[in-house]
Design a protein around this motif. Structure first.
Motif, PDB file in Angstrom:
ATOM      1  N   LEU A 130       0.830  -1.203   0.000  1.00  0.00           N
ATOM      2  CA  LEU A 130       0.000   0.000   0.000  1.00  0.00           C
ATOM      3  C   LEU A 130       0.864   1.252   0.000  1.00  0.00           C
ATOM      4  O   LEU A 130       0.432   2.316  -0.456  1.00  0.00           O
ATOM      5  CB  LEU A 130      -0.953   0.004   1.204  1.00  0.00           C
ATOM      6  N   GLY A 131       2.090   1.130   0.468  1.00  0.00           N
ATOM      7  CA  GLY A 131       3.003   2.264   0.467  1.00  0.00           C
ATOM      8  C   GLY A 131       3.302   2.786  -0.922  1.00  0.00           C
ATOM      9  O   GLY A 131       3.747   3.933  -1.083  1.00  0.00           O
ATOM     10  N   ALA A 132       3.051   1.955  -1.942  1.00  0.00           N
ATOM     11  CA  ALA A 132       3.235   2.410  -3.317  1.00  0.00           C
ATOM     12  C   ALA A 132       2.181   3.447  -3.705  1.00  0.00           C
ATOM     13  O   ALA A 132       2.314   4.111  -4.733  1.00  0.00           O
ATOM     14  CB  ALA A 132       3.177   1.216  -4.275  1.00  0.00           C
ATOM     15  N   LYS A 133       1.135   3.549  -2.901  1.00  0.00           N
ATOM     16  CA  LYS A 133       0.072   4.545  -3.141  1.00  0.00           C
ATOM     17  C   LYS A 133       0.107   5.574  -2.011  1.00  0.00           C
ATOM     18  O   LYS A 133      -0.805   5.651  -1.183  1.00  0.00           O
ATOM     19  CB  LYS A 133      -1.290   3.862  -3.205  1.00  0.00           C
ATOM     20  N   GLU A 134       1.172   6.346  -1.974  1.00  0.00           N
ATOM     21  CA  GLU A 134       1.385   7.279  -0.865  1.00  0.00           C
ATOM     22  C   GLU A 134       0.236   8.262  -0.711  1.00  0.00           C
ATOM     23  O   GLU A 134      -0.195   8.559   0.405  1.00  0.00           O
ATOM     24  CB  GLU A 134       2.694   8.040  -1.052  1.00  0.00           C
ATOM     25  N   ASN A 135      -0.291   8.778  -1.820  1.00  0.00           N
ATOM     26  CA  ASN A 135      -1.372   9.767  -1.734  1.00  0.00           C
ATOM     27  C   ASN A 135      -2.609   9.200  -1.054  1.00  0.00           C
ATOM     28  O   ASN A 135      -3.291   9.902  -0.297  1.00  0.00           O
ATOM     29  CB  ASN A 135      -1.735  10.274  -3.130  1.00  0.00           C
ATOM     30  N   GLN A 136      -2.889   7.920  -1.324  1.00  0.00           N
ATOM     31  CA  GLN A 136      -4.061   7.287  -0.712  1.00  0.00           C
ATOM     32  C   GLN A 136      -3.906   7.209   0.800  1.00  0.00           C
ATOM     33  O   GLN A 136      -4.867   7.415   1.546  1.00  0.00           O
ATOM     34  CB  GLN A 136      -4.258   5.885  -1.292  1.00  0.00           C
ATOM     35  N   ILE A 137      -2.691   6.936   1.259  1.00  0.00           N
ATOM     36  CA  ILE A 137      -2.439   6.879   2.702  1.00  0.00           C
ATOM     37  C   ILE A 137      -2.487   8.281   3.297  1.00  0.00           C
ATOM     38  O   ILE A 137      -3.098   8.497   4.355  1.00  0.00           O
ATOM     39  CB  ILE A 137      -1.071   6.220   2.971  1.00  0.00           C
ATOM     40  N   VAL A 197       1.325  10.423   9.195  1.00  0.00           N
ATOM     41  CA  VAL A 197       2.353   9.387   9.046  1.00  0.00           C
ATOM     42  C   VAL A 197       3.692  10.048   8.737  1.00  0.00           C
ATOM     43  O   VAL A 197       3.777  10.942   7.891  1.00  0.00           O
ATOM     44  CB  VAL A 197       1.960   8.400   7.920  1.00  0.00           C
ATOM     45  N   LEU A 198       4.757   9.595   9.399  1.00  0.00           N
ATOM     46  CA  LEU A 198       6.063  10.241   9.254  1.00  0.00           C
ATOM     47  C   LEU A 198       6.671  10.014   7.873  1.00  0.00           C
ATOM     48  O   LEU A 198       7.104  10.947   7.209  1.00  0.00           O
ATOM     49  CB  LEU A 198       7.017   9.727  10.334  1.00  0.00           C
ATOM     50  N   GLU A 199       6.734   8.764   7.463  1.00  0.00           N
ATOM     51  CA  GLU A 199       7.359   8.427   6.185  1.00  0.00           C
ATOM     52  C   GLU A 199       6.614   7.260   5.552  1.00  0.00           C
ATOM     53  O   GLU A 199       6.032   6.425   6.254  1.00  0.00           O
ATOM     54  CB  GLU A 199       8.837   8.028   6.370  1.00  0.00           C
ATOM     55  N   ILE A 200       6.673   7.172   4.218  1.00  0.00           N
ATOM     56  CA  ILE A 200       5.999   6.098   3.487  1.00  0.00           C
ATOM     57  C   ILE A 200       6.943   5.579   2.406  1.00  0.00           C
ATOM     58  O   ILE A 200       7.519   6.353   1.637  1.00  0.00           O
ATOM     59  CB  ILE A 200       4.695   6.588   2.833  1.00  0.00           C
ATOM     60  N   THR A 201       7.107   4.258   2.349  1.00  0.00           N
ATOM     61  CA  THR A 201       7.890   3.623   1.286  1.00  0.00           C
ATOM     62  C   THR A 201       7.083   2.467   0.705  1.00  0.00           C
ATOM     63  O   THR A 201       6.168   1.940   1.341  1.00  0.00           O
ATOM     64  CB  THR A 201       9.225   3.078   1.807  1.00  0.00           C
ATOM     65  N   GLY A 202       7.452   2.033  -0.491  1.00  0.00           N
ATOM     66  CA  GLY A 202       6.803   0.893  -1.133  1.00  0.00           C
ATOM     67  C   GLY A 202       7.361  -0.424  -0.637  1.00  0.00           C
ATOM     68  O   GLY A 202       8.147  -0.468   0.320  1.00  0.00           O
ATOM     69  N   PRO A 203       6.998  -1.535  -1.312  1.00  0.00           N
ATOM     70  CA  PRO A 203       7.461  -2.859  -0.884  1.00  0.00           C
ATOM     71  C   PRO A 203       8.951  -3.053  -1.125  1.00  0.00           C
ATOM     72  O   PRO A 203       9.559  -2.373  -1.942  1.00  0.00           O
ATOM     73  CB  PRO A 203       6.630  -3.807  -1.747  1.00  0.00           C
ATOM     74  N   HIS A 204       9.522  -4.017  -0.397  1.00  0.00           N
ATOM     75  CA  HIS A 204      10.945  -4.374  -0.403  1.00  0.00           C
ATOM     76  C   HIS A 204      11.873  -3.163  -0.506  1.00  0.00           C
ATOM     77  O   HIS A 204      12.855  -3.154  -1.243  1.00  0.00           O
ATOM     78  CB  HIS A 204      11.269  -5.434  -1.464  1.00  0.00           C
ATOM     79  N   SER A 205      11.543  -2.113   0.270  1.00  0.00           N
ATOM     80  CA  SER A 205      12.390  -0.911   0.335  1.00  0.00           C
ATOM     81  C   SER A 205      13.169  -0.920   1.648  1.00  0.00           C
ATOM     82  O   SER A 205      13.041  -0.022   2.477  1.00  0.00           O
ATOM     83  CB  SER A 205      11.518   0.349   0.244  1.00  0.00           C
ATOM     84  N   TYR A 206      13.985  -1.967   1.828  1.00  0.00           N
ATOM     85  CA  TYR A 206      14.638  -2.176   3.118  1.00  0.00           C
ATOM     86  C   TYR A 206      15.555  -1.012   3.506  1.00  0.00           C
ATOM     87  O   TYR A 206      15.520  -0.539   4.644  1.00  0.00           O
ATOM     88  CB  TYR A 206      15.451  -3.479   3.085  1.00  0.00           C
TER      89      TYR A 206
END
Length: 443
Positions: A80-87, A94-103
């Motif tokens: 869901l982090g790939a849809k930052e605007n939706q969050i 929310v402090l920070e948002i990243t997509g999947p496998h963004s270790y």
């Protein structure tokens, strides 16, 4: 701030997301952070989200909201982090948002808000296999990221990207660490397991690499052969029915990997499959299932299907029921089509009414329950290998080779021999009873 900061962690979604969570947790522990299971006392909370279907999106948004309300300092990652605007629309704090496998990005954000301890006495406490969220006796092994398919009901490629296979050496090294740590069952997962290493073959050609001093090919067959040499159960998930899958069946017949295939077929109507942009011919699939069972009679077949896809008529649905009757699949999951923002199928014409989806869902499940029950009844009187998952005052709960954790049935065992049994042990069980999903037996 405490000398050892506390990080709260929430992991949602599928086994592939679980592996991402394990990777992040391993890096957190390596940096010296404590991982706690509550919001209270956490210096920061990480929510690893799922965004595949609307219900998963809603669960993720609710979990983010709970974390914000209880703690206030929240980082979001995952699909869901790939849809930052939706969050951000729902949870702007929310402090920070990243997509999947963004270790690396996740760890960078953690360090920004909760600097890691100057002295790290916990590094030696991180196990060689990393932090795992599964029981000690089984573990998921992710062999690739992303997917090259563009199924019209799915948005995974937009979130996780195109197919990106891990090197076979890297995968086998991880598998060996898991086995050395006591894992008895490895569950191979990816978005498209059958496509493993095909992307590397396009880029590099067929390469020979070396593992444990032996030359091996960087392909799915070699991977399964090497995993099968580790002396543990190896179970394959999310296997598209590509032609080269036929080559794996003899390995199952020889006992090198489990006689179990999880194949997401999705439908049986040619018209609906075309609308879904799904590969494969159902007639050819039926022929191959017959051949597979001739080679490996103990083969268990699991699949998932979508009913109520846009344009699905009663005739299309009947084709699906007819396929179930002929294929006699052992394990089946069924989902009612759910619109997903960004998926082409969401905007297709001829959307099926919810009441029709519901009615078809129940007809589908009733038929499959009859099939599954019949398949399990055939196991009464047989002696099966069962891996022990749990022991309580009522007896032993385990799984046969035909049962993946969480999604399939279980085997309830009475220990009439009174022999000592431990979780993770593989025991012989004589089956005495069965219903639509589970087995009962004695050892």
């Amino acid at each position: 701030m405490n000398s050892t900061p506390n990080i709260g962690f929430i992991s949602l979604g599928c086994p592939k997301n679980l592996v991402d969570s394990e990777r992040i947790l391993t890096e957190l522990r390596s940096d010296g952070y404590n991982i706690i299971s509550s919001y209270e006392g956490a210096d920061l909370v990480i929510v690893n989200t799922c965004g595949f279907i609307d219900s998963a999106v809603q669960e993720s948004l609710e979990s983010i909201g709970e974390a914000l309300e209880a703690n206030g300092k929240v980082i979001v990652t995952g699909c869901l982090g790939a849809k930052e605007n939706q969050i951000r629309e729902v949870h702007p704090k929310v402090l920070e948002i990243t997509g999947p496998h963004s270790y690396e990005a996740v760890m960078k954000h953690v360090h920004k808000y909760v600097p890691k301890p100057e002295y790290n006495p916990y590094v030696s406490l991180v196990p060689k296999q990393g932090v795992k969220l599964t029981p000690k006796h089984y573990a998921y092994l992710k062999i690739s990221e992303g997917c090259d398919h563009r199924c019209t009901f799915c948005i995974i490629p937009s979130m996780r990207g195109d197919l990106d296979s891990r090197s076979i050496v890297q995968v086998l090294d991880e598998a060996k660490r898991l086995v050395d740590a006591g894992v008895k069952e490895i569950l191979v997962v990816s978005q498209d397991t059958s496509a493993y290493a095909l992307d590397k073959k396009k880029e590099e050609g067929t390469k020979t690499v070396f593992w444990n001093g032996m030359p091996i090919k960087n392909d799915l067959m070699s991977l399964c052969e090497q995993l099968g040499s580790l002396g543990v159960w190896v179970r394959l998930h999310y296997v598209y029915p590509y032609p080269h899958v036929d080559n794996l069946i003899p390995l199952m017949a020889q006992g090198k990997i489990l006689p179990y295939l999880d194949i997401p077929l999705q439908h049986a109507s040619p018209k609906i499959l075309k609308a879904m942009k799904r590969p494969g011919s159902i007639e050819r699939t039926l022929e191959r299932i017959k051949k597979w069972r001739e080679i490996c009679p103990e083969l268990t077949l699991r699949s998932t299907f979508i009913i109520g896809f846009p344009g699905e008529t009663e005739e299309d649905f009947q084709m699906l029921l007819d396929f179930l009757k002929e294929a006699q699949l052992d394990r089946v999951g069924c989902f009612k089509f759910s619109p997903v923002e960004g998926a082409p199928a969401t905007d297709m014409a001829d959307q099926v009414p919810e009441e029709v989806k519901e009615e078809r869902f129940h007809r589908f499940m009733q038929l499959q329950q009859e099939i599954s029950s019949g398949r399990l009844q055939q196991k009464i009187g047989k002696t099966l290998a069962v891996i022990v998952d749990e022991i309580d005052e009522e007896g032993i709960i385990g799984r046969s080779m035909a049962d993946a954790p969480e999604i399939d049935g279980v085997v309830y065992v009475d220990n009439l021999s009174n022999q000592p049994v431990q979780v993770g042990q593989i025991i012989s069980v004589t089956i005495t009873n069965a219903d639509e999903y589970d087995l009962w037996g004695t050892c």
